[in-house]
Design a protein around this motif. Structure first.
Motif, PDB file in Angstrom:
ATOM      1  N   ALA A  27      10.612  36.847 -29.038  1.00  0.00           N
ATOM      2  CA  ALA A  27      11.611  37.774 -28.477  1.00  0.00           C
ATOM      3  C   ALA A  27      11.492  37.888 -26.959  1.00  0.00           C
ATOM      4  O   ALA A  27      12.494  38.096 -26.269  1.00  0.00           O
ATOM      5  CB  ALA A  27      11.465  39.138 -29.127  1.00  0.00           C
ATOM      6  N   ALA A  73      11.428  43.293 -37.553  1.00  0.00           N
ATOM      7  CA  ALA A  73      11.404  44.104 -36.338  1.00  0.00           C
ATOM      8  C   ALA A  73      10.060  44.811 -36.248  1.00  0.00           C
ATOM      9  O   ALA A  73       9.467  45.172 -37.271  1.00  0.00           O
ATOM     10  CB  ALA A  73      12.535  45.123 -36.323  1.00  0.00           C
ATOM     11  N   VAL A 129      12.908  42.226 -32.235  1.00  0.00           N
ATOM     12  CA  VAL A 129      13.671  41.963 -33.463  1.00  0.00           C
ATOM     13  C   VAL A 129      13.845  40.454 -33.586  1.00  0.00           C
ATOM     14  O   VAL A 129      14.100  39.760 -32.597  1.00  0.00           O
ATOM     15  CB  VAL A 129      15.054  42.643 -33.416  1.00  0.00           C
ATOM     16  CG1 VAL A 129      15.859  42.328 -34.683  1.00  0.00           C
ATOM     17  CG2 VAL A 129      14.904  44.150 -33.241  1.00  0.00           C
ATOM     18  N   ALA A 131      15.328  36.845 -34.087  1.00  0.00           N
ATOM     19  CA  ALA A 131      16.624  36.252 -33.729  1.00  0.00           C
ATOM     20  C   ALA A 131      17.531  36.241 -34.956  1.00  0.00           C
ATOM     21  O   ALA A 131      17.110  35.895 -36.063  1.00  0.00           O
ATOM     22  CB  ALA A 131      16.428  34.828 -33.211  1.00  0.00           C
ATOM     23  N   ARG A 133      18.882  38.978 -36.159  1.00  0.00           N
ATOM     24  CA  ARG A 133      18.925  40.340 -36.703  1.00  0.00           C
ATOM     25  C   ARG A 133      19.178  41.387 -35.613  1.00  0.00           C
ATOM     26  O   ARG A 133      19.164  42.584 -35.913  1.00  0.00           O
ATOM     27  CB  ARG A 133      17.588  40.668 -37.406  1.00  0.00           C
ATOM     28  CG  ARG A 133      17.286  39.880 -38.647  1.00  0.00           C
ATOM     29  CD  ARG A 133      18.224  40.188 -39.808  1.00  0.00           C
ATOM     30  NE  ARG A 133      18.367  41.610 -40.101  1.00  0.00           N
ATOM     31  CZ  ARG A 133      17.514  42.324 -40.847  1.00  0.00           C
ATOM     32  NH1 ARG A 133      16.431  41.741 -41.354  1.00  0.00           N
ATOM     33  NH2 ARG A 133      17.727  43.600 -41.086  1.00  0.00           N
ATOM     34  N   GLN A 134      19.365  40.933 -34.354  1.00  0.00           N
ATOM     35  CA  GLN A 134      19.623  41.885 -33.290  1.00  0.00           C
ATOM     36  C   GLN A 134      20.960  42.587 -33.507  1.00  0.00           C
ATOM     37  O   GLN A 134      21.780  42.132 -34.282  1.00  0.00           O
ATOM     38  CB  GLN A 134      19.631  41.184 -31.917  1.00  0.00           C
ATOM     39  CG  GLN A 134      18.258  40.691 -31.487  1.00  0.00           C
ATOM     40  CD  GLN A 134      18.075  39.222 -31.757  1.00  0.00           C
ATOM     41  OE1 GLN A 134      18.760  38.641 -32.578  1.00  0.00           O
ATOM     42  NE2 GLN A 134      17.127  38.608 -31.074  1.00  0.00           N
ATOM     43  N   GLN A 135      21.113  43.677 -32.799  1.00  0.00           N
ATOM     44  CA  GLN A 135      22.338  44.487 -32.843  1.00  0.00           C
ATOM     45  C   GLN A 135      22.553  45.171 -34.193  1.00  0.00           C
ATOM     46  O   GLN A 135      23.654  45.622 -34.492  1.00  0.00           O
ATOM     47  CB  GLN A 135      23.576  43.634 -32.502  1.00  0.00           C
ATOM     48  CG  GLN A 135      23.447  42.784 -31.242  1.00  0.00           C
ATOM     49  CD  GLN A 135      23.159  43.613 -30.008  1.00  0.00           C
ATOM     50  OE1 GLN A 135      23.708  44.695 -29.857  1.00  0.00           O
ATOM     51  NE2 GLN A 135      22.310  43.104 -29.130  1.00  0.00           N
ATOM     52  N   GLY A 165      18.836  45.277 -22.265  1.00  0.00           N
ATOM     53  CA  GLY A 165      18.831  45.614 -23.685  1.00  0.00           C
ATOM     54  C   GLY A 165      17.795  46.659 -24.017  1.00  0.00           C
ATOM     55  O   GLY A 165      18.052  47.572 -24.817  1.00  0.00           O
TER      56      GLY A 165
END
Length: 199
Positions: A27, A73, A129, A131, A133-135, A165
């Motif tokens: 990350a 996460a 988090v 890659a 699975r972000q947002q 972010g």
């Protein structure tokens, strides 16, 4: 089932520590802070897992690692009153980073100069988090657990955002800027100190 799980040190197996360290390394591979610390991309990929392993083990020693059940996460923090062994940490980082440990020492010195010395507080150090699975609100949920503890204890929470972010995630849960940004030397990146009072 709770969306997050607090991991106690004796539940952090070697494989779990390795997984979380790798998650953080992936990350933060392109983060301005780690790029400044280890400019060479190949070497950065090689060294970051060991660097983050030190942080995972440190937070685990205070029962201060939060992760989603699937391990996608993670959030590392330190509770009020935590007093890590600075000499042992420096030795661990020197082993993990080699010649790049001096850059980390510069970062740590600047952070220490600006770290609040007021009321006892939680300190959130890193969150990541996987890659893809972000947002999805995972970091917001993990932060929410730390904030719930802090609010129940009536203490504030401090962090430093190294990216837009990270700052946005902090602002979503009530953090505000505190003081001036921490500027790294040689036109290095900025760290933005963030503070949240208990509610």
């Amino acid at each position: 089932m709770s969306p997050t799980t607090a991991l106690t040190p004796n539940r952090l197996s070697r494989s779990r520590i390795t997984h979380l360290s790798t998650l953080l390394a992936d990350a933060f591979h392109e983060d301005a802070l780690t790029r400044w610390m280890i400019p060479d991309e190949r070497l950065r990929a090689e060294l970051l897992p060991g660097f983050f392993r030190v942080f995972v083990e440190l937070s685990a020693s205070y029962d201060a690692v939060l992760t989603t059940p699937d391990g996608d996460a993670v959030l590392l923090f330190l509770p009020p009153g935590a007093e890590p062994d600075e000499e042992a940490l420096d030795a661990a980082f020197a082993e993990a980073l080699g010649e790049h440990a001096d850059a980390l020492r510069t970062i740590a010195r600047l952070q220490a100069e600006r770290h609040p010395h007021g009321p006892p507080h939680y300190y959130v150090s890193f969150g990541a988090v996987r890659a893809g699975r972000q947002q999805g609100g995972l970091i917001t949920r993990l932060l929410g657990e730390v904030l719930a503890r802090a609010d129940a204890e009536g203490v504030p929470v401090y962090s430093e955002a190294s990216s837009q972010g990270g700052e946005a995630a902090c602002r979503r849960v009530g953090f505000e800027r505190v003081g001036e940004d921490i500027a790294l030397p040689a036109d290095g990146p900025l760290l933005r100190p963030m503070w949240r009072d208990p509610r």
